[in-house]
Design a protein around this motif. Structure first.
Motif, PDB file in Angstrom:
ATOM      1  N   LYS A 321       3.086  -3.744  -4.157  1.00 16.85           N
ATOM      2  CA  LYS A 321       2.788  -4.717  -3.106  1.00 16.85           C
ATOM      3  C   LYS A 321       3.424  -4.302  -1.784  1.00 16.85           C
ATOM      4  CE  LYS A 321       0.140  -7.578  -5.209  1.00 16.85           C
ATOM      5  NZ  LYS A 321      -1.265  -7.762  -4.761  1.00 16.85           N
ATOM      6  N   ASN A 322       4.587  -3.663  -1.852  1.00 10.76           N
ATOM      7  CA  ASN A 322       5.210  -3.168  -0.631  1.00 10.76           C
ATOM      8  C   ASN A 322       4.348  -2.065  -0.009  1.00 10.76           C
ATOM      9  OD1 ASN A 322       7.445  -3.151   1.246  1.00 10.76           O
ATOM     10  ND2 ASN A 322       8.043  -1.206   0.350  1.00 10.76           N
ATOM     11  N   ALA A 323       3.743  -1.237  -0.860  1.00 16.24           N
ATOM     12  CA  ALA A 323       2.820  -0.206  -0.367  1.00 16.24           C
ATOM     13  C   ALA A 323       1.599  -0.862   0.273  1.00 16.24           C
ATOM     14  CB  ALA A 323       2.401   0.709  -1.514  1.00 16.24           C
ATOM     15  N   HIS A 324       1.130  -1.972  -0.306  1.00 15.95           N
ATOM     16  CA  HIS A 324       0.018  -2.716   0.297  1.00 15.95           C
ATOM     17  C   HIS A 324       0.406  -3.223   1.685  1.00 15.95           C
ATOM     18  CE1 HIS A 324      -1.930  -3.726  -3.874  1.00 15.95           C
ATOM     19  NE2 HIS A 324      -2.096  -2.479  -3.506  1.00 15.95           N
ATOM     20  N   LEU A 325       1.628  -3.762   1.795  1.00 15.78           N
ATOM     21  CA  LEU A 325       2.114  -4.257   3.087  1.00 15.78           C
ATOM     22  C   LEU A 325       2.110  -3.144   4.121  1.00 15.78           C
ATOM     23  CD1 LEU A 325       3.670  -5.937   5.179  1.00 15.78           C
ATOM     24  CD2 LEU A 325       5.761  -5.448   3.906  1.00 15.78           C
ATOM     25  N   ASN A 326       2.634  -1.981   3.746  1.00 19.34           N
ATOM     26  CA  ASN A 326       2.691  -0.857   4.687  1.00 19.34           C
ATOM     27  C   ASN A 326       1.287  -0.429   5.108  1.00 19.34           C
ATOM     28  OD1 ASN A 326       5.489  -0.764   4.639  1.00 19.34           O
ATOM     29  ND2 ASN A 326       5.546   0.625   2.891  1.00 19.34           N
ATOM     30  N   TYR A 327       0.326  -0.530   4.202  1.00 22.31           N
ATOM     31  CA  TYR A 327      -1.047  -0.155   4.552  1.00 22.31           C
ATOM     32  C   TYR A 327      -1.654  -1.191   5.500  1.00 22.31           C
ATOM     33  CZ  TYR A 327      -5.720   1.775   4.168  1.00 22.31           C
ATOM     34  OH  TYR A 327      -6.924   2.354   4.474  1.00 22.31           O
ATOM     35  N   TYR A 328      -1.406  -2.483   5.226  1.00 20.81           N
ATOM     36  CA  TYR A 328      -1.880  -3.528   6.138  1.00 20.81           C
ATOM     37  C   TYR A 328      -1.382  -3.256   7.556  1.00 20.81           C
ATOM     38  CZ  TYR A 328      -3.548  -6.906   2.585  1.00 20.81           C
ATOM     39  OH  TYR A 328      -4.242  -7.554   1.606  1.00 20.81           O
ATOM     40  N   LEU A 329      -0.088  -2.966   7.672  1.00 22.48           N
ATOM     41  CA  LEU A 329       0.507  -2.760   8.995  1.00 22.48           C
ATOM     42  C   LEU A 329       0.015  -1.462   9.640  1.00 22.48           C
ATOM     43  CD1 LEU A 329       4.171  -3.923   8.257  1.00 22.48           C
ATOM     44  CD2 LEU A 329       2.359  -5.184   9.442  1.00 22.48           C
ATOM     45  N   ALA A 330      -0.195  -0.426   8.830  1.00 23.19           N
ATOM     46  CA  ALA A 330      -0.732   0.829   9.371  1.00 23.19           C
ATOM     47  C   ALA A 330      -2.145   0.615   9.913  1.00 23.19           C
ATOM     48  CB  ALA A 330      -0.728   1.912   8.289  1.00 23.19           C
ATOM     49  N   LYS A 331      -2.942  -0.186   9.222  1.00 17.95           N
ATOM     50  CA  LYS A 331      -4.291  -0.507   9.707  1.00 17.95           C
ATOM     51  C   LYS A 331      -4.222  -1.231  11.051  1.00 17.95           C
ATOM     52  CE  LYS A 331      -7.488  -2.066   6.807  1.00 17.95           C
ATOM     53  NZ  LYS A 331      -8.122  -2.897   5.752  1.00 17.95           N
TER      54      LYS A 331
END
Length: 350
Positions: A321-331
């Protein structure tokens, strides 16, 4: 008939039948929408932007028949400046909401994992205390385990405090102080299929920073042409230097934007790869937990060991889920550079 007694019974039945209202489920999309209407900082920035639009309209009306091309360029440049300030503020606030929302979910997962770890350390401490009483281990061994249990308990308490503090800050930002809210399970982010070339093309075409620099160059050219006719030699030299500076500023804006887009696109790719890595780790943790569960059912491992593997499984879920968060923010970082509406990469599939 005792009507007073009947009334009390009816009241008690009502309380039992109709419990207190449950916490309102707040999705990430709803949180972003609420930020646009309820966030105090964004409200103030929006007011400044609306005032700049009014000033622009007034200036156009005042100079409807007599303002020059140079004045027209200045008007447009000032308006683009105010628009960019508003969009930048909005983007930062939306990204902050995404960060806060997902951090709350992550803290819930982290607390869940730490609760399991603490239970495992407590069970291990109780087991070692029993062994100590049987003179199977030393006092030092027992104290070491006691310290590990206390450390785990303190970490759990700190996480719970952090969650409450983060929740207060999040609710304050959305003007939800007096409401009970529940964070919804986060879905895996949609992978954004965009090449570096596509990102560069769109970013340069849509950038307000470059548009502002282009208008600055136009103004410098106008001023240079004007001074060539009617200004002193020193003023002409100054106008020439201003023109050179405007040309350099435009070139620098383009190069800076290109570099930022390339870095943001690379970060997006790295965030995607990290999601795949965390998925693999989660699959491994799930397999180890299921294997330990079967061994526990057969009586070959302790409940303490099972709790430890369950904590490891929940921790792996947290990492994904932390990786998901980082992807959301990178987008969002890349979308911001492409002058896209804040939150659009979450609200729409790409």
């Amino acid at each position: 008939m005792n009507f007073k007694k009947i009334g009390i019974i009816f009241l008690l039945l009502t309380v039992i039948t109709f419990p207190a209202a449950a916490a309102e489920v707040l999705t990430l999309e709803e949180a972003m929408e609420r930020a646009e209407t309820e966030n105090m900082d964004l409200k103030l920035t929006k007011i400044d932007y609306q005032k700049s639009k009014i000033n622009l309209k007034n200036l156009e009306l005042q100079n409807e028949f007599n303002y020059t091309e140079t004045q027209s360029i200045e008007i447009n440049k000032n308006y683009l400046d105010s628009q960019k300030n508003y969009q930048d503020s909005k983007a930062e606030i939306i990204k902050s909401v995404i960060q806060q929302y997902t951090n709350l979910w992550l803290l819930q997962k982290e607390i869940e994992a730490q609760e399991l770890t603490t239970r495992a350390e407590e069970r291990l401490y109780n087991e070692m205390q029993a062994r100590f009483e049987l003179a199977q281990i030393s006092k030092i061994d027992l104290l070491d385990q006691s310290n590990q249990y206390n450390d785990a308990s303190n970490e759990l308490e700190n996480l719970r405090d952090n969650y409450e503090q983060s929740l207060i800050e999040f609710k304050t930002a959305l003007n939800l102080e007096n409401q009970e809210i529940e964070i919804k399970e986060l879905a895996a982010p949609e992978i954004w299929e965009i090449t570096e070339e596509e990102a560069l093309e769109k970013g340069i075409a849509e950038s307000n920073t470059i548009k502002i620099a282009e208008l600055g160059l136009e103004l410098a050219k106008k001023e240079f042409q004007k001074n060539k006719i009617e200004a002193s030699s020193s003023e002409q030299k100054t106008a020439e230097l201003d023109l050179q500076a405007a040309e350099i500023s435009l070139e620098k804006a383009e190069k800076d934007l290109e570099n930022e887009i390339i870095k943001a696109h690379l970060s997006l790719q790295q965030a995607e790869k990290n999601i795949e890595l965390m998925k693999n780790n989660l699959e491994k943790a799930e397999s180890q937990y299921q294997q330990t569960r079967r061994q526990f059912d057969l009586g070959s491992v302790t409940q303490t060991a099972l709790l430890q593997y369950e904590a490891s499984l929940v921790s792996s879920e947290y990492q994904l889920k932390n990786a998901h968060l980082n992807y959301y923010l990178a987008k969002e970082d890349l979308a911001d550079l492409l002058n896209m509406e804040p939150g659009v990469t979450i609200n729409e599939q790409k």
